[in-house]
Design a protein around this motif. Structure first.
Motif, PDB file in Angstrom:
ATOM      1  N   SER A 121      -1.732 -14.286   3.452  1.00 51.70           N
ATOM      2  CA  SER A 121      -1.259 -12.983   2.995  1.00 51.70           C
ATOM      3  C   SER A 121      -2.196 -11.879   3.471  1.00 51.70           C
ATOM      4  O   SER A 121      -1.744 -10.804   3.880  1.00 51.70           O
ATOM      5  CB  SER A 121      -1.171 -12.958   1.458  1.00 51.70           C
ATOM      6  N   MET A 122      -3.508 -12.132   3.428  1.00 54.58           N
ATOM      7  CA  MET A 122      -4.483 -11.134   3.856  1.00 54.58           C
ATOM      8  C   MET A 122      -4.246 -10.755   5.313  1.00 54.58           C
ATOM      9  O   MET A 122      -4.314  -9.580   5.685  1.00 54.58           O
ATOM     10  CB  MET A 122      -5.899 -11.667   3.681  1.00 54.58           C
ATOM     11  N   ARG A 123      -3.992 -11.741   6.152  1.00 55.00           N
ATOM     12  CA  ARG A 123      -3.749 -11.451   7.578  1.00 55.00           C
ATOM     13  C   ARG A 123      -2.499 -10.596   7.752  1.00 55.00           C
ATOM     14  O   ARG A 123      -2.466  -9.676   8.571  1.00 55.00           O
ATOM     15  CB  ARG A 123      -3.619 -12.764   8.360  1.00 55.00           C
ATOM     16  N   ARG A 124      -1.484 -10.887   6.971  1.00 56.00           N
ATOM     17  CA  ARG A 124      -0.247 -10.112   7.062  1.00 56.00           C
ATOM     18  C   ARG A 124      -0.462  -8.692   6.546  1.00 56.00           C
ATOM     19  O   ARG A 124       0.010  -7.725   7.149  1.00 56.00           O
ATOM     20  CB  ARG A 124       0.853 -10.823   6.272  1.00 56.00           C
ATOM     21  N   TRP A 125      -1.183  -8.560   5.430  1.00 57.15           N
ATOM     22  CA  TRP A 125      -1.455  -7.220   4.894  1.00 57.15           C
ATOM     23  C   TRP A 125      -2.249  -6.381   5.886  1.00 57.15           C
ATOM     24  O   TRP A 125      -2.030  -5.185   6.013  1.00 57.15           O
ATOM     25  CB  TRP A 125      -2.239  -7.321   3.592  1.00 57.15           C
ATOM     26  N   ASP A 126      -3.175  -7.034   6.558  1.00 57.44           N
ATOM     27  CA  ASP A 126      -3.995  -6.337   7.553  1.00 57.44           C
ATOM     28  C   ASP A 126      -3.091  -5.681   8.594  1.00 57.44           C
ATOM     29  O   ASP A 126      -3.200  -4.478   8.877  1.00 57.44           O
ATOM     30  CB  ASP A 126      -4.937  -7.355   8.213  1.00 57.44           C
ATOM     31  N   ARG A 213      14.570 -11.692 -10.277  1.00 57.36           N
ATOM     32  CA  ARG A 213      15.962 -11.763  -9.805  1.00 57.36           C
ATOM     33  C   ARG A 213      16.036 -11.811  -8.289  1.00 57.36           C
ATOM     34  O   ARG A 213      16.819 -12.581  -7.719  1.00 57.36           O
ATOM     35  CB  ARG A 213      16.747 -10.547 -10.311  1.00 57.36           C
ATOM     36  N   SER A 214      15.223 -10.985  -7.638  1.00 54.75           N
ATOM     37  CA  SER A 214      15.268 -10.871  -6.175  1.00 54.75           C
ATOM     38  C   SER A 214      13.850 -10.890  -5.618  1.00 54.75           C
ATOM     39  O   SER A 214      13.259  -9.830  -5.369  1.00 54.75           O
ATOM     40  CB  SER A 214      15.964  -9.564  -5.761  1.00 54.75           C
ATOM     41  N   PRO A 215      13.270 -12.097  -5.446  1.00 52.50           N
ATOM     42  CA  PRO A 215      11.890 -12.182  -4.957  1.00 52.50           C
ATOM     43  C   PRO A 215      11.743 -11.531  -3.583  1.00 52.50           C
ATOM     44  O   PRO A 215      12.633 -11.614  -2.731  1.00 52.50           O
ATOM     45  CB  PRO A 215      11.640 -13.691  -4.868  1.00 52.50           C
ATOM     46  N   ARG A 216      10.596 -10.854  -3.410  1.00 54.30           N
ATOM     47  CA  ARG A 216      10.288 -10.229  -2.127  1.00 54.30           C
ATOM     48  C   ARG A 216       8.905 -10.664  -1.680  1.00 54.30           C
ATOM     49  O   ARG A 216       8.294 -11.537  -2.290  1.00 54.30           O
ATOM     50  CB  ARG A 216      10.382  -8.704  -2.258  1.00 54.30           C
ATOM     51  N   ASP A 217       8.394 -10.030  -0.650  1.00 58.42           N
ATOM     52  CA  ASP A 217       7.105 -10.415  -0.081  1.00 58.42           C
ATOM     53  C   ASP A 217       6.008  -9.551  -0.691  1.00 58.42           C
ATOM     54  O   ASP A 217       5.412  -8.711  -0.011  1.00 58.42           O
ATOM     55  CB  ASP A 217       7.154 -10.244   1.443  1.00 58.42           C
TER      56      ASP A 217
END
Length: 409
Positions: A121-126, A213-217
């Motif tokens: 997740s950290m790499r994606r947030w970066d 109800r509607s999971p997201r990232d």
């Protein structure tokens, strides 16, 4: 630059109330007193507050650890020095959090929380969140040629990062920035903090229901689905996490980045060195946190009679730990009062230590790295504004510069 909106002005007013309530009185510093106390003994009865040492005499006795070794010892032994004292202090404001949990419950729920801070997740947030947000924010300043970096960069970016990670709509961010500050300022105005807490909970109940109800990232969706050994987090615990992360994660990162900028801007040789060699940025970030730790004091409850720093501490006592003092310990660092990114590298204790070490420290370092690279890349020859009043660092509990007026070419 765009004019302030009403909510932005409310955030500024909330910050001013918070600073006043936390004893931020001009450039007054706790460090001369802390240096004297360390020289006398590693542990003292009472606690340092508003430039003096006190103990009310009501309730259990209080002791404070001031040296690096004694502060680290308290954080290391989370059985003798328990965080359960936060149940009475934090739970009314934030609901149940892992801060107050004891073993083995704490270890299990920390693993659940770590799903929200996974390296993937950290790499994606970066790449997708922090980097673009920082670049957009700094690029808007370019044509102005002068700004207060606290107001335009260091204060707004961390809260926007946290809000995005929680999946909050961007339009709601200024309101929640204000609520986060009011919540964290409970020592100065408990009624205001409780109102902010209730308002945040009401909002977060709807946010969490939507994510289920509607999971997201985002973090809330991840925590809603996280499971360890058949255990999942309850709605109350996830809402507690949300109410804890927004003020704690945003406020400390805003302060640590502002203090690092102050250190660099007031030491132009070190500023030039980091600007010209970005490989020095990680050690500059660590030195900034050591030199001006954003939050100086934490507390623990003593569960059994013990001895710390040669002092007898009875069961039931409150044990304060002064991170700012520990990070200025002369027995660990030469000339610790000075800002020096080139000093011998030794680990500080600005993020705590042991089982309760800060979950968000890697995110804080990522944000700091992105902010300073963007400032160096987009604002050429960044320097203090010679026509503005000299900046200073303020605060006895939370510390950082109230403003940093700069110019660039």
């Amino acid at each position: 630059m765009a004019e302030l909106t009403g909510l932005d002005q409310e955030v500024r007013e909330a910050q001013e109330r918070f600073d006043a309530g936390m004893g931020a009185d001009g450039d007054a510093s706790p460090y001369p007193l802390l240096r004297e106390l360390r020289a006398q003994a590693p542990v003292h009865p009472g606690w340092p507050e508003m430039g003096m040492v006190g103990n009310s005499g009501d309730g259990p006795p209080t002791f404070t650890a001031y040296t690096f070794d004694t502060v680290k010892a308290v954080f290391t032994d989370n059985i003798t020095f328990s965080t359960r004292c936060y149940e009475a202090v934090v739970r009314p404001l934030q609901g149940p959090t892992i801060l107050e949990m004891q073993e083995p419950e704490h270890a299990l729920y920390r693993k659940l929380h770590e799903f929200a801070f996974a390296r993937s997740s950290m790499r994606r947030w970066d790449a997708e969140l922090v980097g673009p947000l920082v670049d957009r924010t700094v690029s808007r300043l370019r044509e102005a040629k002068r700004a207060d970096l606290v107001d335009t960069v260091f204060s707004p970016i961390p809260v926007r990062v946290i809000a995005a990670l929680l999946g909050l709509p961007e339009a709601d961010i200024p309101a929640f920035h204000r609520l986060a500050i009011d919540l964290l300022g409970f020592r100065a105005d408990m009624d205001r903090a409780l109102r902010a807490s209730a308002e945040m909970k009401e909002y977060f109940v709807e946010i969490l229901a939507d994510k289920r109800r509607s999971p997201r990232d985002d973090m809330v969706s991840i925590l809603a689905q996280a499971e360890v050994n058949g255990v999942k987090m309850s709605d109350e615990q996830i809402i507690g996490f949300m109410r804890n992360l927004l003020p704690a994660g945003a406020e400390t990162t805003a302060r640590s980045t502002a203090s690092l900028a102050f250190g660099l801007l007031t030491h132009p040789d070190q500023l030039d060195a980091v600007r010209n060699d970005r490989s020095l940025l990680p050690q500059a970030i660590e030195e900034g946190i050591r030199w001006e730790t954003p939050l100086l004091n934490f507390m623990r409850e003593v569960t059994r009679d013990t001895v710390l720093g040669g002092v007898q501490i009875p069961a039931g006592a409150t044990m304060m730990v002064n991170l700012g003092s520990a990070n200025h310990d002369e027995t660990r660092w030469e000339d610790p009062e000075s800002f020096n990114i080139f000093r011998e590298r030794k680990s500080h204790i600005g993020f705590g230590h042991g089982a309760h070490v800060c979950l968000g420290m890697h995110l804080a370092r990522l944000e700091s790295t992105k902010m300073f690279n963007a400032l160096f890349d987009q604002l050429p020859n960044l320097r203090l504004d010679p026509d503005a009043p000299a900046p200073y660092i303020s605060g006895m509990l939370f510390r950082s510069p109230p403003r940093l007026d700069v110019v660039w070419d």
